[in-house]
Design a protein around this motif. Structure first.
Motif, short mmCIF file in Angstrom:
data_model
loop_
_atom_site.label_atom_id
_atom_site.label_comp_id
_atom_site.label_asym_id
_atom_site.label_seq_id
_atom_site.Cartn_x
_atom_site.Cartn_y
_atom_site.Cartn_z
N ASP A 15 4.69 8.62 2.59
CA ASP A 15 4.81 8.46 1.14
C ASP A 15 5.36 9.74 0.53
O ASP A 15 5.38 10.80 1.17
N ARG A 114 3.76 -6.25 -6.82
CA ARG A 114 3.13 -5.42 -5.79
C ARG A 114 2.40 -6.28 -4.77
O ARG A 114 2.53 -6.08 -3.56
N GLU A 115 1.61 -7.26 -5.27
CA GLU A 115 0.84 -8.08 -4.33
C GLU A 115 1.76 -8.83 -3.37
O GLU A 115 1.52 -8.89 -2.16
N VAL A 118 3.52 -6.17 -0.96
CA VAL A 118 2.58 -5.55 -0.02
C VAL A 118 2.24 -6.54 1.11
O VAL A 118 2.19 -6.17 2.29
N ASP A 136 2.86 3.92 -1.63
CA ASP A 136 1.45 3.53 -1.47
C ASP A 136 1.17 3.06 -0.04
O ASP A 136 0.25 2.28 0.19
N THR A 139 -2.11 4.62 1.21
CA THR A 139 -3.27 4.35 0.35
C THR A 139 -3.61 2.87 0.27
O THR A 139 -4.78 2.49 0.23
N ILE A 140 -2.58 2.00 0.21
CA ILE A 140 -2.81 0.57 -0.06
C ILE A 140 -2.33 -0.34 1.08
O ILE A 140 -3.04 -1.25 1.50
N HIS A 183 -1.71 0.17 -11.19
CA HIS A 183 -1.80 -0.52 -9.89
C HIS A 183 -1.14 0.34 -8.81
O HIS A 183 0.04 0.63 -8.86
N SER A 184 -1.91 0.77 -7.81
CA SER A 184 -1.45 1.57 -6.67
C SER A 184 -0.40 2.63 -7.02
O SER A 184 0.75 2.55 -6.60
#
Ligand code: DC
Length: 221
Positions: A15, A114-115, A118, A136, A139-140, A183-184
């Motif tokens: 990242d 994002r959802e 990802v 992210d 992290t995500i 968000h993230s």
């Protein structure tokens, strides 16, 4: 394979902010290891390209989410690199136009975007070991991987790199938006190794990443 008991594929998460050098490092590292290279920013850029092409207001999250639901996002692999198509079209060089640069942060802030992306990014781990770069990833997207890096560089160096690419997009504005979204956001994972690439070559950063991975139990193939 790592020194752990797990048979899950090795995932290297990289990242960092725009123009930090993370893409070049991730691509070179993936080539060196023979791993798949996934540029997650290209996926956000592809959705942004489609949003702009359709004349959708990128600052309207509901309109962006509604547009997203109509899209078929194709995630594939070609020559060891992830590819992305929108409704069968490859955006190609259009991914890095000034217009996309200007609108990608508001699009990437939309939770549905994002959802969706990802979930698609995680699917790549089913194919085998990979290097994925973004904002992210540690992290995500793959919080469980032991191989996490945050590549940074000074503002001056990042601005100079951008100008050499013939671009003069507002890095400060994009950083602010990417780091402050709900968000993230772009943050340094607690367990990430931070590398300042300001005065290092791509090869030197790759070596630093590999040294850290080896110290974490990774055996270079
Ligand atoms: O890495 P890049 O500059 O091509 O990314 C373009 C934009 O996409 C970036 O400004 C923020 C967004 N992005 C994101 O939100 N999450 C990621 N994992 C990758 C990119």
């Amino acid at each position: 394979m790592s020194g752990s008991e797990s048979t899950a594929p090795v995932i290297v998460a990289i990242d960092g902010p725009a123009a930090s050098g993370k893409s070049s490092v991730a691509r070179a590292l993936a080539a060196r290891l023979g791993f798949l290279f996934v540029n997650s920013g290209a996926m956000y850029r592809a959705v942004t390209w489609s949003v702009l092409k359709a004349g959708v207001d990128s600052s309207d999250p509901d309109a962006v989410a509604a547009h997203l639901r109509r899209l078929t996002i194709g995630c594939g692999v070609r020559d060891g690199q992830a590819t992305v198509t929108i409704d069968g079209d490859d955006p190609g060089e259009a991914l890095v136009t000034p217009e996309v640069n200007d609108h990608v942060s508001p699009v990437a802030r939309v939770p549905e975007v994002r959802e969706t992306l990802v979930a698609r990014q995680r699917e790549y781990a089913k194919l085998g070991p990979l290097v994925m770069e973004g904002r992210d990833i540690g992290t995500i997207v793959f919080p469980g991987t032991p191989y996490k890096f945050y590549i940074d560089a000074s503002r001056e160096v990042r601005d100079a790199r951008r100008r050499r690419q013939g671009l003069d997009d507002d890095l400060a504005a994009r950083d602010r938006q990417d780091s402050s979204r709900a968000h993230s956001p772009l943050i340094v994972a607690d367990d990430a190794t931070v590398i300042d690439s300001s005065h290092l070559t791509i090869g030197e950063v790759v070596e630093a990443v590999l040294a850290d991975m080896r110290a974490n139990g990774f055996e270079t193939p």
